[in-house]
Write an enzyme that holds these catalytic residues in place. Structure first.
Site, PDB file in Angstrom:
ATOM      1  N   PHE A   1      -2.105   1.693  -5.712  1.00 47.68           N
ATOM      2  CA  PHE A   1      -2.500   0.458  -5.987  1.00 47.68           C
ATOM      3  C   PHE A   1      -4.061   0.464  -6.458  1.00 47.68           C
ATOM      4  O   PHE A   1      -4.812  -0.280  -5.717  1.00 47.68           O
ATOM      5  CB  PHE A   1      -2.354  -0.610  -4.863  1.00 47.68           C
ATOM      6  CG  PHE A   1      -0.841  -0.795  -4.325  1.00 47.68           C
ATOM      7  CD1 PHE A   1       0.030  -0.709  -5.622  1.00 47.68           C
ATOM      8  CD2 PHE A   1      -0.372  -0.992  -3.268  1.00 47.68           C
ATOM      9  CE1 PHE A   1       1.419  -1.030  -5.310  1.00 47.68           C
ATOM     10  CE2 PHE A   1       0.996  -1.441  -2.751  1.00 47.68           C
ATOM     11  CZ  PHE A   1       1.830  -1.265  -3.984  1.00 47.68           C
ATOM     12  N   PRO A   2      -4.456   1.298  -7.163  1.00 51.21           N
ATOM     13  CA  PRO A   2      -5.839   1.600  -7.397  1.00 51.21           C
ATOM     14  C   PRO A   2      -6.607   0.135  -7.961  1.00 51.21           C
ATOM     15  O   PRO A   2      -7.722   0.101  -8.193  1.00 51.21           O
ATOM     16  CB  PRO A   2      -5.989   2.755  -8.314  1.00 51.21           C
ATOM     17  CG  PRO A   2      -4.706   2.561  -9.134  1.00 51.21           C
ATOM     18  CD  PRO A   2      -3.647   2.043  -8.023  1.00 51.21           C
ATOM     19  N   LEU A   3      -5.614  -0.534  -8.670  1.00 55.07           N
ATOM     20  CA  LEU A   3      -6.220  -1.914  -8.942  1.00 55.07           C
ATOM     21  C   LEU A   3      -5.745  -2.990  -8.349  1.00 55.07           C
ATOM     22  O   LEU A   3      -5.752  -4.409  -8.811  1.00 55.07           O
ATOM     23  CB  LEU A   3      -5.976  -2.082 -10.406  1.00 55.07           C
ATOM     24  CG  LEU A   3      -6.534  -1.095 -11.393  1.00 55.07           C
ATOM     25  CD1 LEU A   3      -5.823  -1.143 -12.728  1.00 55.07           C
ATOM     26  CD2 LEU A   3      -7.899  -0.982 -11.576  1.00 55.07           C
ATOM     27  N   GLY A   4      -5.297  -3.027  -7.159  1.00 50.43           N
ATOM     28  CA  GLY A   4      -4.543  -4.073  -6.373  1.00 50.43           C
ATOM     29  C   GLY A   4      -3.255  -3.906  -6.772  1.00 50.43           C
ATOM     30  O   GLY A   4      -2.688  -2.814  -6.994  1.00 50.43           O
TER      31      GLY A   4
ATOM     32  N   TYR B   1      12.690   6.829  -7.068  1.00 48.12           N
ATOM     33  CA  TYR B   1      12.050   6.138  -8.239  1.00 48.12           C
ATOM     34  C   TYR B   1      13.400   6.007  -9.053  1.00 48.12           C
ATOM     35  O   TYR B   1      13.742   6.984  -9.722  1.00 48.12           O
ATOM     36  CB  TYR B   1      10.884   6.937  -9.104  1.00 48.12           C
ATOM     37  CG  TYR B   1       9.619   6.858  -8.158  1.00 48.12           C
ATOM     38  CD1 TYR B   1       9.326   5.700  -6.964  1.00 48.12           C
ATOM     39  CD2 TYR B   1       8.525   7.408  -8.718  1.00 48.12           C
ATOM     40  CE1 TYR B   1       8.278   5.686  -6.417  1.00 48.12           C
ATOM     41  CE2 TYR B   1       7.262   7.180  -8.164  1.00 48.12           C
ATOM     42  CZ  TYR B   1       7.114   6.462  -6.873  1.00 48.12           C
ATOM     43  OH  TYR B   1       6.106   6.518  -6.288  1.00 48.12           O
TER      44      TYR B   1
ATOM     45  N   PHE C   1       1.906  -7.631  -6.654  1.00 48.33           N
ATOM     46  CA  PHE C   1       2.834  -8.318  -5.430  1.00 48.33           C
ATOM     47  C   PHE C   1       1.864  -9.515  -5.185  1.00 48.33           C
ATOM     48  O   PHE C   1       0.886  -9.643  -5.158  1.00 48.33           O
ATOM     49  CB  PHE C   1       2.975  -7.600  -4.366  1.00 48.33           C
ATOM     50  CG  PHE C   1       4.020  -6.310  -4.448  1.00 48.33           C
ATOM     51  CD1 PHE C   1       5.223  -6.859  -4.217  1.00 48.33           C
ATOM     52  CD2 PHE C   1       3.698  -4.834  -5.040  1.00 48.33           C
ATOM     53  CE1 PHE C   1       6.226  -5.648  -4.225  1.00 48.33           C
ATOM     54  CE2 PHE C   1       4.861  -4.111  -5.311  1.00 48.33           C
ATOM     55  CZ  PHE C   1       5.882  -4.224  -4.872  1.00 48.33           C
TER      56      PHE C   1
END
Length: 314
Positions: free
Chosen positions: A226-229, A71, A232
């Protein structure tokens, strides 16, 4: 940096109430809502704001922070080293299996060989300023999102687990997790002692439901990314769903908060690490832990079909 202090059940080491209550990770009690530090890369030119965001997370009761050496090519780990104090009692989790790739099409490149896993652990130890990393997730390349692999990067899971176990036995890491792993891979790995699984998973991307249920049965923490999508292109977003938007209106909440609350309600071993570089968004994510979803709301959300689409890189 984090110490091995053990917080009380309902409050953190600093005395802050735990967002969404307590959960278990790597043998320690942590708040069920943690923080994913990846987006702090965006604040490369504003270090003070980045440090203030981390301090705010601690003040809000977050004591589980997820990071990686790739990161910002070590930038984020450096922030954690500077911002966190031993008395905060924060459990820092990092990941190995990829190295920084500055200037490349994606910010990381596969680093799957056992000697690369060890080198990455050493880099994380140095970057974080720790003698032991409480939890290290092995990022496999078995499940989506995938990165193309050269032949020398196709490494058997057993060989990787042998190296991770050796690092644990040496005291360099406290616990082993898996990321982007298949159901078969987790089954093979369980005898090595697995503390958590990090896979892409949300209301609209529930392809790993069997994997989640195995984690429930084995008391393994489920820490979805990606808990909300995802932002991307081509990947479905939880906040676009009509049922989510309707629930948000009824609860006087945001669609994002509803999506996070659904995950917390869905299984008892779910621990969240939503990421943001914005203080208001951080407060909103923490507040999602206070949302109560009644049976009718849960039924409406459960009925949202799983979507398909391209998945980005975590």
């Amino acid at each position: 940096m984090p110490s091995s202090s053990t917080p009380s059940h309902e409050t953190t080491a600093t005395g802050a109430p735990r967002p969404a209550g307590p959960g278990l990770l790597a043998g320690r009690t942590v708040s069920r809502i943690g923080y994913g530090a990846m987006q702090l890369e965006r604040l490369h030119g504003d270090r003070d704001t980045a440090l203030a965001t981390l301090r705010l997370a601690v003040e809000l009761g977050i004591d589980h922070i997820d990071t990686a050496q790739f990161y910002g090519d070590g930038f984020v780990n450096g922030l954690l080293r500077e911002a966190l104090r031993p008395e905060d009692g924060v459990l820092v989790a990092t990941k190995v299996g990829a190295d920084p790739n500055p200037g490349g099409p994606v910010p990381m490149r596969p680093a799957q060989r056992p000697e690369e896993l060890r080198a990455s652990v050493e880099a994380n130890l140095a970057g974080l300023g720790l003698d032991q990393i409480p939890l290290v997730n092995l990022r496999r390349m078995d499940a989506a999102p995938r990165i193309p692999l050269e032949a020398d990067q196709v490494v058997d899971l057993d060989d990787q687990l042998a190296e991770m176990t050796a690092l644990r036995d040496e005291g360099k890491i406290g616990a082993i997790g898996l990321s982007t792993v298949t159901l078969d891979g987790l089954r093979r790995a369980i005898p090595a002692g697995i503390a958590c699984v990090q896979n892409a998973y949300s209301l609209v991307a529930r392809g790993d439901e069997d994997l989640l249920q195995l984690c429930v049965a084995e008391n393994i923490a489920w820490v979805p990314y990606f808990p909300l999508g995802s932002a991307f292109r081509g990947m479905p977003k939880v906040t676009d769903e009509a049922a989510v938007q309707e629930a948000a209106r009824a609860l006087d909440a945001t669609p994002s908060q509803v999506g996070l609350a659904w995950l917390l309600h869905h299984a008892p071993n779910v621990l969240l690490i939503p990421g943001t570089a914005n203080a208001d968004h951080l407060r909103a994510n923490v507040a999602a832990g206070a949302l109560t979803l009644d049976a009718a709301t849960l039924a409406a959300l459960d009925a949202v079909p799983a979507r398909t689409g391209a998945i980005g890189i975590d």
